[in-house]
Design an enzyme around this catalytic site. Structure first.
Site, PDB file in Angstrom:
ATOM      1  N   ARG A 166      19.732  40.311  73.551  1.00  0.00           N
ATOM      2  CA  ARG A 166      19.706  39.818  71.943  1.00  0.00           C
ATOM      3  C   ARG A 166      19.942  41.768  71.930  1.00  0.00           C
ATOM      4  NH1 ARG A 166      16.819  35.845  71.322  1.00  0.00           N
ATOM      5  NH2 ARG A 166      15.075  36.649  70.077  1.00  0.00           N
ATOM      6  N   ARG A 185      25.182  50.428  73.888  1.00  0.00           N
ATOM      7  CA  ARG A 185      26.543  50.288  73.564  1.00  0.00           C
ATOM      8  C   ARG A 185      26.723  51.847  73.853  1.00  0.00           C
ATOM      9  NH1 ARG A 185      26.306  47.538  67.663  1.00  0.00           N
ATOM     10  NH2 ARG A 185      26.039  45.734  68.167  1.00  0.00           N
ATOM     11  N   ARG A 245       4.380  32.684  65.322  1.00  0.00           N
ATOM     12  CA  ARG A 245       4.526  34.168  64.272  1.00  0.00           C
ATOM     13  C   ARG A 245       4.998  33.834  63.284  1.00  0.00           C
ATOM     14  NH1 ARG A 245       0.763  37.397  67.182  1.00  0.00           N
ATOM     15  NH2 ARG A 245       1.867  39.745  66.342  1.00  0.00           N
ATOM     16  N   ARG A 260       7.672  47.602  60.235  1.00  0.00           N
ATOM     17  CA  ARG A 260       9.448  47.516  60.311  1.00  0.00           C
ATOM     18  C   ARG A 260       9.804  47.435  58.582  1.00  0.00           C
ATOM     19  NH1 ARG A 260      14.204  43.388  59.936  1.00  0.00           N
ATOM     20  NH2 ARG A 260      12.979  41.735  59.205  1.00  0.00           N
ATOM     21  N   GLU A 263       5.876  45.170  57.047  1.00  0.00           N
ATOM     22  CA  GLU A 263       6.075  44.494  57.371  1.00  0.00           C
ATOM     23  C   GLU A 263       4.715  44.020  58.983  1.00  0.00           C
ATOM     24  OE1 GLU A 263       9.716  41.814  59.059  1.00  0.00           O
ATOM     25  OE2 GLU A 263      10.902  42.506  57.570  1.00  0.00           O
ATOM     26  N   TYR A 323      14.273  29.198  67.132  1.00  0.00           N
ATOM     27  CA  TYR A 323      15.040  30.703  66.401  1.00  0.00           C
ATOM     28  C   TYR A 323      16.598  30.485  65.880  1.00  0.00           C
ATOM     29  CZ  TYR A 323      16.137  34.820  64.474  1.00  0.00           C
ATOM     30  OH  TYR A 323      16.301  35.851  63.937  1.00  0.00           O
ATOM     31  N   ASP A 379      19.558  32.031  64.051  1.00  0.00           N
ATOM     32  CA  ASP A 379      20.339  32.827  62.576  1.00  0.00           C
ATOM     33  C   ASP A 379      21.615  31.657  61.263  1.00  0.00           C
ATOM     34  OD1 ASP A 379      19.524  35.067  63.842  1.00  0.00           O
ATOM     35  OD2 ASP A 379      21.958  34.618  64.989  1.00  0.00           O
TER      36      ASP A 379
END
Length: 382
Positions: free
Chosen positions: A171, A175, A247, A277, A298, A346, A348
């Site tokens: 995922r 690039r 988690r 982060r 976090e 999970y 989105d």
């Protein structure tokens, strides 16, 4: 029909609205004091910043119908997620792109040169990567893997990357251009007034009743014709076979007079930094102006019985237990398990909405044809 929906997040908001519009009587209960689940947003009293209370949620999709659906209930503002990461006392762009590669290796390469260079760094002896670590070593090499992926992954998942499947890293693309847009979907944005206002609008229908601060018990469904359950799958059965692994996240909130980090998301890839982060929430609504700032550090850790489950682990042990709960669920009558927690996947937000729309349509089709709605519209084991 009289239908009970357990959980007032995106899944049941969409299902509830679709079924209410079809003439059914909907009752939605949630154990929390607010709607919208983990995408709940609220104004910070001290700063006026719109805060993503349970961590940032950024809407992105290629599904035109889903995009048009959410825009019916809220104006969406353009938003591009540009993630930065601090490693070795430098700031880099993620996902790994041509700028990241050139900066990290102190070079000035064209795309074709960078491809050849990165291939020279890759471990080509790994023909079919099976683990997260093998996937990284095969496609970006040891240096980029250890700088950007290894430490962050260990903190996020609480285990070594060689214990995780390769699919997790698939995922995260590399690039060979200077595109630093974290997502590559056609439609990207943020609801102008936050996700809670979006869900509030979806739920605004005379056939929908919402009851908050209400803990669901299995017997509560007896007086209803059908139940849609979006809570933890194992929780529905009172964890009688054990707990599925998740988690969870701890947030350390702090404010700052001004702009703290100049971006919405700053990752910290080194294992020596305890948090994964820092998110600065005013940058999630760049059309607003605020003098002060609200930030979250976090921290990821194993989810305890009183914690909020965020990320399903879904390794071998968890999948074995999941299969047993799925069999129990299939024996239930007039109950359908939906959403991230109900299917232990999970998801989105756009996928959540797509599955909710499809689930509602399947239910209406079942009612029309005199069939019983199945326990799962989507296979949790898939």
């Amino acid at each position: 029909m009289k239908i009970l929906l357990v959980g007032a997040g995106l899944s049941n908001a969409v299902i509830g609205r679709e079924l209410a519009s079809a003439g059914h009587s909907i009752v939605i209960v949630d154990s929390r004091s607010h709607i919208a689940g983990n995408c709940h947003t609220e104004r910070d009293r001290e700063t006026g910043v719109l805060v993503h209370v349970y961590g940032p949620h950024i809407f992105h999709t290629d599904d035109k119908e889903v995009w048009e659906y959410v825009n019916r209930y809220s104006a969406f503002k353009p938003y591009t997620n540009r993630v930065k990461t601090t490693v070795k006392e430098q700031v880099f762009s993620l996902p790994v792109n041509l700028h990241t590669i050139n900066q990290f290796f102190e070079k000035v390469m064209r795309p074709d040169e960078a491809r050849v260079f990165l291939e020279s760094k890759a471990d080509t002896s790994i023909e079919e990567p099976k683990t997260f670590e093998e996937q990284a070593l095969r496609f970006v090499g040891r240096e980029l893997y250890e700088a950007f992926f290894k430490g962050y992954t260990q903190k996020q998942w609480g285990c070594h990357p060689n214990e995780l499947p390769a699919s997790i890293l698939k995922r995260l693309p590399v690039r060979f251009n200077y595109d630093d847009n974290y997502f590559f979907h056609r439609y990207q944005g943020m609801p102008e007034h936050g996700y809670t206002k979006l869900v509030e609008k979806i739920l605004d229908h005379p056939n929908i009743e919402v009851i908050l601060n209400k803990k669901f018990e299995r017997g509560d469904g007896a007086e209803f014709d059908h139940v849609f359950y979006s809570g933890p799958l194992d929780g529905y059965f009172n964890y009688e076979l054990g707990r599925l692994g998740y988690r969870t996240l701890d947030f350390e909130r702090f404010t700052f007079d001004g702009d703290y980090q100049g971006c919405a998301v700053m990752n910290y890839g080194e294992e020596s930094v305890p948090f994964t982060r820092i998110t600065e929430h005013k940058h999630f609504a760049p059309w607003e102006e605020h003098d002060k700032s609200v930030c979250y550090r976090e921290y990821s850790r194993a989810c305890g019985k009183d914690d909020i489950p965020y990320y399903p682990i879904r390794l071998v042990k968890e999948k074995e237990l999941l299969a047993k709960y799925v069999e129990l669920a299939k024996n239930q009558q007039k109950v359908t398990f939906v959403g991230r927690l109900g299917t232990y996947r999970y998801l989105d937000m756009d996928v959540t909405i797509r599955e909710a729309l499809d689930t509602a349509r399947e239910f209406l089709l079942c009612m029309k044809n005199g069939r019983q709605m199945q326990s799962f519209y989507v296979n949790p084991l898939g």
